[in-house]
Enzyme design. Structure first.
Site, short mmCIF file in Angstrom:
data_model
loop_
_atom_site.label_atom_id
_atom_site.label_comp_id
_atom_site.label_asym_id
_atom_site.label_seq_id
_atom_site.Cartn_x
_atom_site.Cartn_y
_atom_site.Cartn_z
N ARG A 276 0.84 -1.20 0.03
CA ARG A 276 -0.09 -0.01 -0.06
C ARG A 276 0.79 1.21 0.10
O ARG A 276 1.97 1.27 0.50
CB ARG A 276 -0.88 -0.12 1.05
CG ARG A 276 -2.11 -0.87 1.08
CD ARG A 276 -3.24 -0.62 0.34
NE ARG A 276 -4.23 -1.52 0.32
CZ ARG A 276 -4.21 -2.30 -0.55
NH1 ARG A 276 -3.72 -2.80 -1.54
NH2 ARG A 276 -5.37 -3.27 -0.56
N HIS B 122 -0.47 -0.10 -9.61
CA HIS B 122 -1.50 -1.17 -8.64
C HIS B 122 -1.98 -2.23 -9.55
O HIS B 122 -2.94 -2.78 -9.78
CB HIS B 122 -2.53 -0.37 -8.12
CG HIS B 122 -3.04 -1.11 -6.96
ND1 HIS B 122 -3.40 -0.47 -5.82
CD2 HIS B 122 -3.02 -2.28 -6.57
CE1 HIS B 122 -3.92 -1.24 -4.86
NE2 HIS B 122 -3.66 -2.44 -5.29
P1 NDP Z 1 -2.20 -11.38 5.02
O1 NDP Z 1 -2.96 -10.76 6.04
O2 NDP Z 1 -2.30 -12.84 4.46
O3 NDP Z 1 -0.59 -11.34 5.55
C1 NDP Z 1 -0.33 -10.01 6.29
C2 NDP Z 1 1.14 -10.61 6.93
O4 NDP Z 1 1.83 -9.25 7.29
C3 NDP Z 1 1.14 -11.58 8.16
O5 NDP Z 1 2.37 -12.42 7.84
C4 NDP Z 1 1.38 -10.67 9.17
O6 NDP Z 1 1.92 -11.26 10.36
C5 NDP Z 1 2.47 -9.64 8.77
N1 NDP Z 1 2.01 -8.32 9.58
C6 NDP Z 1 0.87 -7.57 9.79
N2 NDP Z 1 1.27 -6.63 10.68
C7 NDP Z 1 2.49 -6.69 11.13
C8 NDP Z 1 3.33 -5.84 11.83
N3 NDP Z 1 3.01 -4.88 12.55
N4 NDP Z 1 4.82 -6.42 11.88
C9 NDP Z 1 5.25 -7.24 11.27
N5 NDP Z 1 4.41 -8.05 10.49
C10 NDP Z 1 3.03 -7.77 10.21
O7 NDP Z 1 -2.06 -10.31 3.99
P2 NDP Z 1 -1.79 -10.79 2.35
O8 NDP Z 1 -0.43 -11.66 2.19
O9 NDP Z 1 -2.81 -11.61 1.63
O10 NDP Z 1 -1.78 -9.34 1.70
C11 NDP Z 1 -0.83 -8.30 1.94
C12 NDP Z 1 -1.17 -7.06 1.41
O11 NDP Z 1 -0.62 -7.00 0.29
C13 NDP Z 1 -2.62 -6.73 1.62
O12 NDP Z 1 -2.95 -6.30 2.82
C14 NDP Z 1 -2.59 -5.63 0.56
O13 NDP Z 1 -2.49 -4.30 1.12
C15 NDP Z 1 -1.47 -5.74 -0.40
N6 NDP Z 1 -1.94 -6.31 -1.96
C16 NDP Z 1 -1.62 -5.30 -2.81
C17 NDP Z 1 -1.91 -6.09 -4.04
C18 NDP Z 1 -1.26 -5.40 -5.39
O14 NDP Z 1 -1.77 -5.59 -6.53
N7 NDP Z 1 -0.20 -4.42 -5.22
C19 NDP Z 1 -2.64 -7.01 -4.24
C20 NDP Z 1 -3.13 -7.86 -3.24
C21 NDP Z 1 -2.93 -7.42 -1.84
P3 NDP Z 1 1.06 -12.74 11.03
O15 NDP Z 1 1.50 -13.73 10.18
O16 NDP Z 1 1.91 -12.90 12.25
O17 NDP Z 1 -0.11 -12.43 11.08
C1 OXD Z 2 -5.77 -5.75 -2.91
C2 OXD Z 2 -5.20 -5.27 -4.14
O1 OXD Z 2 -5.90 -5.75 -1.65
O2 OXD Z 2 -5.80 -5.34 -5.24
O3 OXD Z 2 -6.15 -7.25 -3.24
O4 OXD Z 2 -4.66 -4.25 -3.53
#
Ligand code: NDP
Ligand code: OXD
Length: 310
Positions: free
Chosen positions: A225, A273
């Site tokens: 993000r 994006h």
């Molecule tokens: P998940 O919710 O599956 O995973 C999030 C990960 O981040 C987990 O491992 C979590 O730790 C870790 N995390 C959260 N907060 C913290 C913190 N404060 N410190 C350290 N680690 C932390 O998310 P996804 O993998 O599904 O997606 C990640 C992000 O990717 C989405 O939220 C979105 O913003 C972005 N995205 C972007 C896209 C694009 O096209 N650019 C498309 C899709 C998503 P824990 O495992 O311990 O909970």
């Molecule tokens: C998502 C994205 O969050 O597209 O899936 O960014």
């Protein structure tokens, strides 16, 4: 069953309504702006709803985020309390993110921006990169997308480490966790990939102090993000040579304004994006499946933890 749909672009909303109707025969699917009986709406399917939009529907049972992130839903200051928010995740999204991360890590690893500059100058400038095993790559966030990306990079031979909130074990990836593990995770890291969710804790995490802990001349790839990144800190770090390159897929303001300095910056690659933009047909299928599951069972495995922010 009544479903309301809102996406900022009207034509995309119409398109989602039509396709959801095809996938959910017998359900009533409408544009949020055209709903007559708000009390009958049971589900909302949204991308970046405006503050107050969802509060107008008093009987929502679930809100489906068109996307893996839910930050755009939680941005709504009047979000109805207690209504579950379901994320859209699936193999298609994970595969696309694997591809994007592999592409941009390899590109930085093999110095492609410099090589393309040399080509433009007709300069036979052979840059020899170390083998992947000698390249230290870090992935922030080891959830659905981060874990898959980290393991893809490990499969390519990179020396990969990952950072998450809770401790993890991932084959081929050295795992670090929590604030205590951050310094060790960053130490010596040459290519950093951000796949954290946007929360209070992670906003601004890609900042000058963090860049200073990476290997000199490191590259940063932000595909999570825009507000994870402090834009001015990135520009300063690139100017000083503390960072050598960045790939940015997400921005504070999207679309990125035409006059934004990132567009023409020689050390920044901008993508709009698309790192894991779901193909719409697949997206509608995933959302429809979640709605049906919720309707049948009253639950769904992809409900986000709103209190945690992801
Ligand atoms: P998940 O919710 O599956 O995973 C999030 C990960 O981040 C987990 O491992 C979590 O730790 C870790 N995390 C959260 N907060 C913290 C913190 N404060 N410190 C350290 N680690 C932390 O998310 P996804 O993998 O599904 O997606 C990640 C992000 O990717 C989405 O939220 C979105 O913003 C972005 N995205 C972007 C896209 C694009 O096209 N650019 C498309 C899709 C998503 P824990 O495992 O311990 O909970
Ligand atoms: C998502 C994205 O969050 O597209 O899936 O960014």
């Amino acid at each position: 069953m009544n479903v309301v749909v809102y996406l900022p672009r009207f034509e995309r909303s119409c398109w989602w309504v039509k396709l959801l109707q095809d996938h959910l025969p017998g359900w009533e699917v409408s544009l949020m702006s055209e709903v007559k009986d708000r009390a009958a709406a049971k589900y909302a399917v949204v991308w970046r709803p405006r503050t107050g939009d969802l509060a107008r529907f008093p009987n929502l049972e679930a809100i489906v985020s068109i996307g893996a992130g839910i930050d755009h839903v939680l941005d709504d200051k009047e979000l109805p309390a207690g209504v579950p928010v379901i994320r859209t995740v699936g193999d298609d999204l994970t595969q696309r993110m694997r591809e994007y991360v592999a592409l941009h890590v390899l590109r930085h690893h093999r110095n492609m921006p410099r090589q393309l500059q040399a080509q433009a100058e007709r300069d036979w400038h052979a840059i020899v990169a170390p083998v992947a095993q000698k390249r230290r790559v870090g992935v922030m966030g080891l959830g659905n997308l981060g874990a898959a990306a980290a393991q893809t990079l490990a499969g390519l031979g990179f020396t990969v480490r990952g950072w998450s909130r809770s401790a993890k074990t991932l084959e081929g990836v050295e795992c670090f966790a929590g604030d205590d593990g951050l310094s060790a995770f960053l130490e010596g890291c040459e290519i950093l990939v951000n796949l954290l969710p946007l929360t209070k804790e992670t906003t601004g995490v890609l900042n000058g102090a963090l860049f200073a802990r990476l290997a000199p001349g490191a590259c940063v790839i932000n595909c999570a993000r825009g507000p994870h990144l402090v834009d001015e800190d990135l520009l300063k770090a690139l100017e000083k040579g503390q960072l050598s390159q960045a790939t940015l897929d997400v921005f504070h303001q999207e679309p990125l304004p035409a006059d934004h300095v990132f567009w023409a910056h020689p050390k920044i690659t901008v993508t709009p994006h698309v790192a894991s933009q779901i193909d719409p047909e697949t997206g509608v299928g995933l959302v429809a499946a979640r709605l049906k599951l919720w309707e049948e069972t009253g639950s769904c495995p992809d409900v986000a933890d709103v209190s945690r922010g992801y």
